[in-house]
Structure formats: structure tokens, C-alpha cells
Design an enzyme around this catalytic site. Structure first.
Site, mmCIF file in Angstrom:
data_model
loop_
_atom_site.group_PDB
_atom_site.id
_atom_site.type_symbol
_atom_site.label_atom_id
_atom_site.label_comp_id
_atom_site.label_asym_id
_atom_site.label_seq_id
_atom_site.Cartn_x
_atom_site.Cartn_y
_atom_site.Cartn_z
ATOM 1 N N GLU A 94 39.893 -18.901 -93.941
ATOM 2 C CA GLU A 94 39.174 -17.962 -93.080
ATOM 3 C C GLU A 94 39.825 -17.822 -91.695
ATOM 4 O OE1 GLU A 94 36.032 -16.582 -93.843
ATOM 5 O OE2 GLU A 94 35.283 -15.963 -91.880
ATOM 6 N N ASP A 95 40.261 -18.927 -91.127
ATOM 7 C CA ASP A 95 40.636 -18.932 -89.698
ATOM 8 C C ASP A 95 42.111 -19.127 -89.383
ATOM 9 O OD1 ASP A 95 37.972 -18.617 -89.137
ATOM 10 O OD2 ASP A 95 37.594 -20.736 -88.687
ATOM 11 N N ASP A 157 28.649 -27.973 -93.235
ATOM 12 C CA ASP A 157 29.275 -27.145 -92.195
ATOM 13 C C ASP A 157 28.207 -26.640 -91.226
ATOM 14 O OD1 ASP A 157 31.242 -25.299 -90.995
ATOM 15 O OD2 ASP A 157 30.263 -23.727 -92.182
HETATM 16 MN MN MN Z 1 33.210 -24.442 -90.470
#
Ligand code: MN
Length: 394
Positions: A94-95, A157
Site C-alpha cells: 500500500e505505502d 493494525d
Molecule cells: Mn498499518
């Protein structure tokens, strides 16, 4: 003097401080994983730290501290090494520029699938609570049966994000808290992850209604002092009675309602704080199912039961697998006493729900996850069946 031609490297001091970040997780994993498995998690840590190295958390800490904290949460729940690797890498696709293919090549298909699942869950946006409840929810739950670990990573998370919410802007803080209470708390509840649910609720409540939270925690602190004597008196009466009945091995513990459930009960039933809080609650944990019923008889003998309040969740478990006997007694000075009676196994499931299957693995060969996966799938199947037959009520 000429400088040697070497590739740019991370300076040693940075490597050292990076290693020190891993120490907490290592200490947790040493309690139950093999050295080779810990090394694999460590390799995921180095990979993740490198991928996230340009990013910082709002607190100013290196970004990797977040996925590490998620892995730590899952380590306390005794998850397998593959899940921990995926937990550490849960944000890289994702990042960062890392691709799914790279993940599969470095850590295998299973890790890649888990990370991909978490990434997809993160991307689902819930348009409204009603929508989330009605259709997406059941679908999501069904999709998760394939690998419940994806949802567990997502919940861990969210738990860490909630614990560190203070660094967020107030509007974002409220949005995340609302979403936690509307979406993640019900999921944790369905999965029977009671300890996690309670923490998410209390953190969500504190972030969403800071003033109400402060007033209520002060009221609780004050009331707690006044109660101590009565709690001790009731507890010793129960312990004495159980001893006389040959049930001395039972573990009796006083328990207190959590702040968010007090708040909800006050709101829903329109009750003042004192009425909600002035309930004395105990849990009695024993070795066998047979002892549960004997303890029930003993406490009914000690204090009269309140009619209509006995529930047998051992014979008929709740939809999330929860089992216990519940009863309410007329205590001394007319105070109501709520009692839960269950076995050690039931207690573990009551706290950790589906995660109890990993917690429980104990002596089993931890490199072989087949047994756990099989049991978890059976558990999910029975949860879904019970929810269908119970008309989805919990
Ligand atoms: Mn996370």
C-alpha cells in the site's frame, strides 16, 4: 587520501538503532518460536524497515515501529511465523514501491496472499454503518473464512492505530474512532476477540467523547474505593462456600464493567451511573464442565438467585462460540451479584475467540499449521451456521 569505492550503505549506528527496535518483538517470539522462525521474522523486519525508511509516523518515530507493534500484538496472541512476517509487511504494498511479486519472491506466496488481503481490506470504504452492516459485512466474513488471519492482522493494525491516535488531527481522530466503533468492534465481537473488542471500545469512546470519558472515569475511580470492602466480603464468602463443597480448586475473581459498556447501558436504558455501576460481578473458572454446574449449585445455595436471570451458554453457546453459565444473585445489603462460571478452555475462548486456536497450540509442532487452519475453518463454519440459525443475533 582517496575514498574507497563502495556502494552507499546504511551507516552502522543506524543499523544498531534499527536492531534495537526489533528487541521487544524478539523477546516475545523467543517465548514460543524456533530460532529459524524468528530469523525469518527478523528478515521481514529488515526488508520492511528498508522499504519504509523514508517514512515517519506522526509521532516522529520511524514508520517501521507501527508494523512492528502490530507484529508484537500478534506475537502475544501466539500467531505463527508466516502471519508475523505478513504483519510486519502489511503496509509495504500500500505505502511503498514494493510489489506483490517481490513479496512472493522474497517471502513466498502465503505471505503475499496475506498482505494482499490486508491491502484490499484497507481499500474497502464503508459508505455508511447501515451498508457496512447489511451486505458487506456478511460477505466479508464469508470471504475471510478462506484465511481469517487477514482480518486478525487488520484488527491488530487498527488496535495499534487506536493506541497511537493522540498524534492525529482531532477531526481525523474522530473519524477513525467512529469507524472503529461501527465496523471493527462488531467484527472483533463476531470473532469472539473479547479482550481486543474491549480495548477498541474504550479507546474509541475516549477519542470520540473525550469529556464524557473523563467524567465517567473519574466517577468510576471514586466508586471503586467505596466498593472494595463489599467485593472482598462477597469474594471470601464464595471462596469459603466452594471450599466446603469440595470445589476449592475453583479460581474466583472479581471483575469490573468496562467504561464503554457502562456508558452504553446508561444511554440505552436511561439509567444513572450508580445503578449501572453498583453491580458486583465475579467470574469463577474451574477445570471441568461438571464442576461448572456444581459451582452453580453452590452459589445458588449461598445467595438466592434472581428469577429469570440464569443463562446456560454451555449447553447453548453464543453465536461466536462463547460458553459460560451466567446467573444473578441477591447479595448482602441487597446488591445484585452477577456470576459467570466456566472452564479454563472456555475462559481462553471467551478472551481470545478465534485467536484461541493459535494461543492453544502449545506443544504442537509449530512449523505445521495444518492442524490450526483446520480447526479455525471448523470454528468459522460453526460460527456462520449458528449465526444463520440464530437469525444473526449475537
Ligand atoms: Mn498499518
Amino acid at each position: 587520501m582517496s575514498t574507497p569505492h563502495t556502494a552507499p550503505q546504511t551507516p552502522p549506528t543506524e543499523i544498531e538503532s534499527r536492531e534495537s527496535l526489533f528487541e521487544g518483538v524478539r523477546a516475545e517470539l523467543e517465548k514460543y518460536l524456533e530460532p529459524g522462525q524468528i530469523e525469518m521474522v527478523h528478515r521481514a523486519f529488515l526488508f520492511g524497515a528498508e522499504a519504509h525508511k523514508e517514512q515517519k509516523r506522526r509521532s516522529g518515530e520511524p514508520y517501521i515501529t507501527h508494523p512492528l507493534a502490530v507484529a508484537q500484538i500478534m506475537g502475544t496472541m501466539r500467531f505463527d511465523a508466516t502471519t508475523l512476517v505478513a504483519a510486519i509487511l502489511h503496509d509495504v504494498v500500500e505505502d511503498t514501491s514494493v510489489t506483490k511479486e517481490q513479496l512472493a519472491a522474497e517471502f513466498g506466496e502465503e505471505v503475499m496472499e496475506l498482505v494482499d488481503g490486508v491491502t484490499k481490506l484497507t481499500q474497502i470504504t464503508f459508505e455508511s454503518k447501515a451498508q457496512a452492516e447489511a451486505e458487506n459485512f456478511r460477505k466479508m466474513l464469508l470471504a475471510m473464512v478462506r484465511d481469517i488471519r487477514i482480518m486478525l492482522i487488520k484488527l491488530a493494525d487498527r488496535l495499534h492505530n487506536m493506541r497511537t491516535l493522540g498524534f492525529m488531527r482531532p477531526d481525523k481522530r474522530r473519524r477513525i474512532a467512529r469507524e472503529t466503533l461501527d465496523i471493527y468492534v462488531p467484527i472483533a465481537s463476531r470473532l469472539g476477540l473479547n479482550a481486543m473488542r474491549l480495548e477498541l471500545e474504550d479507546l474509541g469512546f475516549a477519542a470520540l467523547y473525550p469529556d464524557r470519558h473523563r467524567v465517567l472515569s473519574e466517577a468510576i475511580k471514586k466508586a471503586r474505593g467505596n466498593r472494595r470492602e463489599i467485593v472482598t466480603k462477597i469474594e471470601s464468602s464464595i471462596v469459603e462456600r466452594l471450599g466446603l463443597d469440595g470445589l476449592g480448586s475453583a479460581r474466583v475473581q472479581g471483575r469490573e464493567k468496562h467504561i464503554y459498556s457502562i456508558y452504553q447501558k446508561m444511554r440505552q436504558k436511561g439509567l444513572p451511573f450508580s445503578e449501572v455501576f453498583d453491580v458486583y460481578a465475579f467470574r469463577i473458572v474451574v477445570d471441568t464442565v461438571d464442576m461448572c454446574y456444581r459451582v452453580l449449585g453452590a452459589v445458588h445455595n449461598l445467595y438466592k438467585p434472581v428469577p429469570g436471570r440464569f443463562k446456560d451458554y454451555i449447553a447453548i453457546p453464543k453465536a461466536n462460540g462463547y460458553q459460560s453459565l451466567h446467573t444473578v444473585l441477591f447479595g448482602p445489603y441487597g446488591v445484585p451479584i452477577e456470576v459467570q462460571i466456566r472452564t479454563e478452555d472456555m475462559d481462553c475462548v471467551a478472551e481470545a475467540g478465534v485467536a484461541a486456536h493459535w494461543l492453544y497450540k502449545g506443544g504442537e509442532d509449530s512449523s505445521n499449521n495444518f492442524g490450526t487452519h483446520f480447526r479455525v475453518r471448523e470454528w468459522m463454519r460453526s460460527v456462520l451456521e449458528m449465526q444463520q440459525s440464530a437469525g444473526n443475533s449475537l
